[in-house]
Design a protein around this motif. Sequence first.
Motif, PDB file in Angstrom:
ATOM      1  N   TYR A 303      43.874   9.853 -11.080  1.00 40.33           N
ATOM      2  CA  TYR A 303      43.714  10.521  -9.529  1.00 40.33           C
ATOM      3  C   TYR A 303      42.206  11.262 -10.340  1.00 40.33           C
ATOM      4  CZ  TYR A 303      48.652  10.561  -8.144  1.00 40.33           C
ATOM      5  OH  TYR A 303      49.632   9.700  -7.580  1.00 40.33           O
ATOM      6  N   TYR A 304      41.446  11.521  -8.623  1.00 32.41           N
ATOM      7  CA  TYR A 304      40.292  12.738  -9.505  1.00 32.41           C
ATOM      8  C   TYR A 304      39.956  13.063  -7.785  1.00 32.41           C
ATOM      9  CZ  TYR A 304      39.609   8.350 -12.526  1.00 32.41           C
ATOM     10  OH  TYR A 304      39.550   7.617 -13.348  1.00 32.41           O
ATOM     11  N   MET A 305      39.168  14.228  -7.952  1.00 33.69           N
ATOM     12  CA  MET A 305      38.996  15.052  -6.713  1.00 33.69           C
ATOM     13  C   MET A 305      36.932  15.621  -7.108  1.00 33.69           C
ATOM     14  SD  MET A 305      40.919  18.531  -7.779  1.00 33.69           S
ATOM     15  CE  MET A 305      40.057  19.725  -9.466  1.00 33.69           C
ATOM     16  N   ALA A 306      36.845  15.552  -6.147  1.00 34.79           N
ATOM     17  CA  ALA A 306      35.195  15.836  -6.091  1.00 34.79           C
ATOM     18  C   ALA A 306      34.874  17.615  -5.887  1.00 34.79           C
ATOM     19  CB  ALA A 306      34.482  15.523  -5.264  1.00 34.79           C
ATOM     20  N   CYS A 307      35.863  18.467  -6.006  1.00 30.58           N
ATOM     21  CA  CYS A 307      35.957  20.320  -5.654  1.00 30.58           C
ATOM     22  C   CYS A 307      36.660  20.581  -6.092  1.00 30.58           C
ATOM     23  CB  CYS A 307      35.717  21.008  -4.553  1.00 30.58           C
ATOM     24  SG  CYS A 307      37.269  20.118  -3.631  1.00 30.58           S
ATOM     25  N   PRO A 308      35.811  21.746  -7.072  1.00 29.32           N
ATOM     26  CA  PRO A 308      37.017  22.605  -8.185  1.00 29.32           C
ATOM     27  C   PRO A 308      38.188  23.461  -7.093  1.00 29.32           C
ATOM     28  CG  PRO A 308      34.757  22.481  -8.143  1.00 29.32           C
ATOM     29  CD  PRO A 308      34.732  22.345  -7.002  1.00 29.32           C
ATOM     30  N   ASP A 309      38.985  23.080  -7.444  1.00 30.45           N
ATOM     31  CA  ASP A 309      40.315  23.549  -7.333  1.00 30.45           C
ATOM     32  C   ASP A 309      40.008  25.360  -7.577  1.00 30.45           C
ATOM     33  OD1 ASP A 309      42.657  23.899  -5.870  1.00 30.45           O
ATOM     34  OD2 ASP A 309      44.104  23.335  -7.746  1.00 30.45           O
ATOM     35  N   VAL A 310      39.533  26.201  -6.629  1.00 30.08           N
ATOM     36  CA  VAL A 310      39.655  27.086  -6.548  1.00 30.08           C
ATOM     37  C   VAL A 310      39.674  27.581  -5.138  1.00 30.08           C
ATOM     38  CG1 VAL A 310      38.673  27.664  -9.176  1.00 30.08           C
ATOM     39  CG2 VAL A 310      37.354  27.065  -7.636  1.00 30.08           C
ATOM     40  N   GLU A 311      39.204  29.428  -5.267  1.00 33.32           N
ATOM     41  CA  GLU A 311      39.224  29.535  -4.005  1.00 33.32           C
ATOM     42  C   GLU A 311      36.988  29.375  -4.041  1.00 33.32           C
ATOM     43  OE1 GLU A 311      40.615  30.958  -1.473  1.00 33.32           O
ATOM     44  OE2 GLU A 311      42.250  30.664  -2.487  1.00 33.32           O
ATOM     45  N   THR A 312      36.674  29.427  -2.564  1.00 31.73           N
ATOM     46  CA  THR A 312      35.656  30.022  -2.155  1.00 31.73           C
ATOM     47  C   THR A 312      34.513  31.030  -2.767  1.00 31.73           C
ATOM     48  OG1 THR A 312      36.141  30.136  -0.372  1.00 31.73           O
ATOM     49  CG2 THR A 312      35.930  27.393  -0.884  1.00 31.73           C
ATOM     50  N   GLY A 313      33.099  30.585  -2.566  1.00 34.55           N
ATOM     51  CA  GLY A 313      32.775  32.117  -3.326  1.00 34.55           C
ATOM     52  C   GLY A 313      32.589  33.549  -1.911  1.00 34.55           C
TER      53      GLY A 313
END
Length: 626
Positions: A303-313
């Motif tokens: 499994y791979y992802m391209a964006c952090p699994d966190v809230e946005t700025g």
Amino acid sequence: MQLRLNSLAPRSRAITLIASALLAIPALPAIALATPIVNEGSLEPAAPTAVGTPTKLAADGIGLTASEPQYDYQVYYLDGFGNTWYNNGEVARYMYVRTNNPSADFDISFSQSKMEYSYALQPGSFDDVEDQGQSYNCLRVPGGYVVGCSIETDATGPQTLELYELTRTDSGHVTNRTLAATFTVNFVDYNQVLDKWIDDTIDRYTNPGMNPLDQMQSISDGLREEFDYLLNDDRHLLNLVTQQPVPFFESMHWQSMTSPAVLCLIAERIGGFSDVHNCYYDTENWDNMHFWCRVTYEGEQHYYMACPDVETGQLDRESIETVDFSNTSSPVFAAVLDYKEVGSRDDQTAEHAISTVSPNGSVYVAGGNTAAAGETVAVTLTPGEDQSIAWLIIKLPDGSEVSPTSDGANRWTFVMPESDVTVFAKFTNADSSCDCDGGSSCPTHSFIDVDAGAWYHEAVDWAVEGGTMKGYSGAPVPTFGPEDTLNRAQVATILYNLAGNPDVDSSLVAQFSDCSAGEWYAEAVAWSVFTGAFSGYEGTDKFGPTDSISREQMAVVLWRRAGEPMGTGKLADFPDGSSVSPWAREAMKWAVGEGLITGYSDTGMLAPGSDLTRAQAAAIVMRWTK
């Protein structure tokens, strides 16, 4: 021609979208590319262009008059992307139509379109627009309307769009269309842009020796590191009419739907997987799995992802500058591009490329990355938090410079020469690691890649000011390369510079088959070998001038120069202290005890076998000499 309305209302996750059509448009500071169809000074009528009646009009049973339009029209791009349009119909363009028409009785058409999309804008659609309500699918604003549209077509290159004034019955039925104005746009093939981006991304983060899994991991890590958050306020995603329209894969603002789409496209291009799966469309355990791309390689799933699994700025919505449509000389308009008539570029026979280089800040070139000779080009620099602008230099391939003119608002203009140009910009960080603020008196002020807020600032300043280290020769602008790996020839040069560059016979390097007396490092290597400060590889005729040097090897070099004293440092204090090579242990204990080499601040690791960077070398040598 078909017409389809696109709503700005949020889509449910149950709606299936084709991966290549997903959008994640970035939020940018309020900017506007103003491109009037008629002269900016007054709202004079735009003369109709003599054209034949399009087939689609006859089929619709709507007439096309040969008379002049009743009202006047000017069109301004609001998104800062110039005349470039993507031809897949999925990237919206927002424009300000300035007109004395009391109703939004007009539309924009293209004779070669497959589908035209009119975006049903609602009051409050944009955080940087104080609208006055809706009129048809437009937003009413002072002096005119904001419209949103995109066009699906097979056409590429310069094409003519038409603005028609509409005549309606009391019930709203269109009975007549009068050609009011035309303007030229440049359609770009979306699929070609996508293919090039995928190839460039793979080339950037991988090398031929990697297997498919290593490539995917390297790309996933690299994209997440460069990820730039979409801005929001109190969980409300900021939507700006002035944001730049780019395809989702170029935005670097992916969310949980576009992240797996990006990686699935890349995995299919890499090849070697028995299955590539976008987990966003899975219903089972959707909350935890929907942002992943899953690949199957040699029977195992990864499994791979391209964006952090966190809230946005976060951004305070009240801090956004709103577009003042009633005053086209307001800072929102004036800060980006001078007014000019659409079509003025087409009068030029050649377009020249505009490249930008800025390691630590944002450089925006209004109108795209090309311009014709004689055209006025506007460049806007956007400092980040705690940053200020150090300098801006515009250079031609022959090394000569173009002199820009500043308007005092982080914006410069210059006249495009009959040549390609590169725009170099440096930003300084107010939160400096030393007393020097990186200003004009700073020894490394001219180096584009030396950040005044970085940990190494003081050491690199010391090395440059004292002549211990220099920047790279032959670069268009001064470059130090603080994060570049140090090689053995550079170490020899550092020691030679510290010794005062004594006279030496450079022919001594002839004993090494991989060195030449004519190279820049010849005297330094000859002196190092002659004095015993540095030697070649034992049992060979090699010096290895371009070979990297590790942190523990550098410790040994300096330890020997210091007379091989007893070390007092405790390697056991570091998590990886036991990994120091036996031949380097005494030297590393000495270097640690003297404070020359420390552990990394984030991990505490000593990393003895890691390649030494030029910034680290500057810091170690500065501590050694003091």
